[in-house]
Write an enzyme that holds these catalytic residues in place. Structure first.
Site, PDB file in Angstrom:
ATOM      1  CE  LYS A  20      -0.618   0.399   5.071  1.00 40.57           C
ATOM      2  NZ  LYS A  20      -1.459   0.629   6.159  1.00 40.57           N
ATOM      3  NE  ARG A  50      -4.980  -0.074  11.898  1.00 43.34           N
ATOM      4  CZ  ARG A  50      -4.022  -0.217  10.943  1.00 43.34           C
ATOM      5  NH1 ARG A  50      -3.414   0.821  10.770  1.00 43.34           N
ATOM      6  NH2 ARG A  50      -3.912  -1.600  10.543  1.00 43.34           N
TER       7      ARG A  50
END
Length: 597
Positions: free
Chosen positions: A36, A131
């Site tokens: 990414k 998260r």
């Protein structure tokens, strides 16, 4: 070339990938490469796969599709918890996904059944970074339901630390994850293939822990691409930190005040800036800004200071750097800067593709052919620079014993002075320059030819005379064509006083050099250590104006026809000096006792 640009060195990415994979696999941990941060560039993805990576991970399905369309041969993992609206695409376009929501997994099951596929999942567990992740207390109930779903295979569990809250992946956290894995396997009588302990931030844990527990997988992006350990920002040994280099152009350079003149309010981004009074400074503007890259993640290669940035400009204090309008300024990048630069449509992506050894050798041989053609037509305007014996110099040199009796290692005066400076630089680094050869007579050159022919006949008894001569001609010039006859050529190596050995240049065993294609200066198939040593040797001489021979990393020319052609000069300064002339003109210096090796 377009600018601003990011130069991407695939060879360095491959090197980092192989080193990290080897480090982690030495204790049984497999590496998944996360793409990414580089926007899933197919060139980079392919080099990761060629470097041994089997699973590529990305947070965007569009990136995974891009890699699939480009023909990247890997398994693909979606590392952002899937949106429920894209679950069909997840099943169709990925092989595996990280998950933390049961409702999403149920949808994945529906589409897996519809398309007659098995979709693998890794359940993410919350261990404190806040998260994504299932709370450990809720995990057992989630797994119980997941195991009833058709089309879904529970491949493993994982966690994510450091990314959001900066919680470190300590031994305690990894022990908890291992314990959870043990508990799941025992409770449900299953085998988890993947226990993914985290990301690049796990490097220090890996290096310091004695027991890895059940952790057998890490997802790496930042450490592969930038060579850093994220928690401390420290470089990882043996890795490159400059596989990505960002470059911008100077569009204004003026002496201006270091502080603005007037009442200060909010700037274009809603911030009230502070300025340090440094008086008048050399203030430069670069054609790149926060619209292109996270400027706070840039580290300049030059001794300059980033003062701030707007949407389209970076303002720097050029300090003592001799910059001009039109010059390029380069930066290494932190992860945030890499991500934004790779995603910016305004920054040109310059892929530096590694070439094969065969391709490199073909290029070198063609260059050498053209070089010889040009040297045959090069004019010489002899400047009558005298020959001086390096033996008599007093420089801190080592001399390789010569086959020529009473050999004196003669070079032109300018070459003599340059070698003196190189010798002094090496003195400060605990090294000595080895002088293998300098001016040679025609007789000396013929002896070298004959010696090498004799050696190769014994080494390759089945080769014909023509084949042996062909090998020798690649590295030793005929007696009347060698640039050594000008006094402007030297053959050198380097001796390390601390290690008490000749440096490794990839084809040498001490002073003996095996003549083959790997002697070509930038041959790709030599060790990283040899590449580093060759670069070091070549830069010592190139910084003094020498040129390195196309086929011999140890041979350097200055002032002669070989040098003149490479430097695009109109004529050479040094012509051939025959032995009868040399014997009557050599400058005499007080005799010093040379050191031989």
């Amino acid at each position: 070339m377009s600018i601003p640009r990011i130069d991407i060195n695939l060879s360095k990415i491959a090197h980092n990938t192989k080193i990290l994979s080897s480090i982690f696999q030495s204790k049984g941990i497999d590496v998944i490469a996360v793409t990414k941060g580089v926007c899933a560039d197919p060139h980079i993805a392919n080099i990761l796969v060629k470097s041994g990576i089997k699973i590529l991970a990305d947070s965007r399905i569009s990136n995974i599709k891009k890699m699939r369309i480009a023909g990247v041969k890997a398994n693909f993992l979606l590392i952002r918890t899937p949106m429920i609206s894209q679950t069909e695409s997840v099943v169709l376009d990925t092989d595996m996904s990280l998950n933390s929501e049961l409702s999403v997994i149920k949808k994945l099951s529906e589409y897996a059944i519809l398309h007659r596929k098995i979709h693998k999942i890794i359940l993410m567990i919350e261990l404190g970074d806040l998260r994504e992740g299932i709370l450990p207390s809720q995990l057992e109930n989630t797994i119980k339901k997941v195991l009833t779903l058709k089309g879904i295979k529970l491949e493993g569990i994982g966690t994510n630390l450091a990314c959001f809250s900066g919680v470190k992946p300590t031994a305690e956290k990894m022990d908890i994850l291992s314990s959870i894995a043990n508990s799941i396997e025992k409770k449900f009588n299953i085998k988890l293939s993947i226990i993914s302990g985290g990301n690049s931030a796990n490097y220090n844990w890996f290096n310091t822990t004695k027991d890895l527990g059940k952790i057998n997988n890490l997802r790496l992006g930042e450490s592969i691409f930038l060579g850093y350990e994220p928690l401390t920002g420290k470089p990882i040994p043996k890795l490159y930190q400059d596989a990505f280099m960002l470059t911008a152009e100077v569009i204004e350079l003026k002496n201006k005040s270091s502080v603005p003149d007037g009442e200060i309010g909010l700037n274009a981004f809603g911030n009230k800036p502070n300025f340090k009074d440094q008086g008048m400074i050399k203030r430069a503007i670069l054609a790149m800004g926060v619209q292109d890259v996270m400027v706070t993640g840039l580290t300049p290669k030059l001794d300059i200071e980033i003062l701030g940035a707007g949407g389209d400009h970076i303002i720097i204090n050029a300090k003592k750097e001799d910059l001009k309008v039109g010059d390029e300024v380069s930066f290494t990048l932190k992860y945030g800067a890499l991500v934004t630069a790779m995603n910016s449509s305004y920054i040109f992506k310059n892929i530096k593709t590694p070439i094969t050894a065969k391709e490199y050798c073909t290029i070198v041989e063609e260059k050498d052919r053209l070089h010889k053609k040009k040297t045959s037509m090069m004019t010489v305007m002899e400047n009558n620079s005298p020959l001086i014996s390096l033996q008599d110099s007093g420089f801190n040199l080592i001399f390789e014993k010569s086959i020529q009796k009473n050999y004196r290692y003669l070079v032109r005066k300018e070459v003599y002075e340059k070698i003196g400076r190189i010798s002094r630089l090496l003195d400060n680094q605990g090294k000595k320059l080895i002088i293998r050869s300098a001016w040679r007579s025609f007789e000396h050159q013929q002896k070298l030819w004959n010696q090498k022919v004799s050696f190769l006949k014994k080494k390759y008894p089945k080769k014909t005379v023509e084949e042996i001569n062909e090998i020798v001609s690649n590295f030793i010039a005929p007696r009347v064509q060698s640039t050594h006859a000008t006094g402007g050529a030297v053959d050198t190596l380097i001796y390390d006083l601390r290690k008490k050995c000749v440096l490794d240049f990839g084809t040498n065993d001490g002073l003996h050099i095996d003549l083959n294609e790997k002697c070509y200066p930038k041959h790709p198939d030599i060790s990283e250590e040899a590449k580093k040593n060759r670069k070091f040797l070549m830069e010592l001489f190139e910084n003094e104006g020498f040129v390195c021979d196309h086929k011999e990393y140890w041979h350097f020319d200055y002032g002669n026809i070989g040098w003149a052609v490479e430097k695009n000069k109109k004529y050479a300064h040094y012509g051939i000096l025959e032995e009868s002339y040399v014997q009557s003109t050599v400058f005499k210096y007080p005799n010093k006792t040379p050191f031989y090796l």
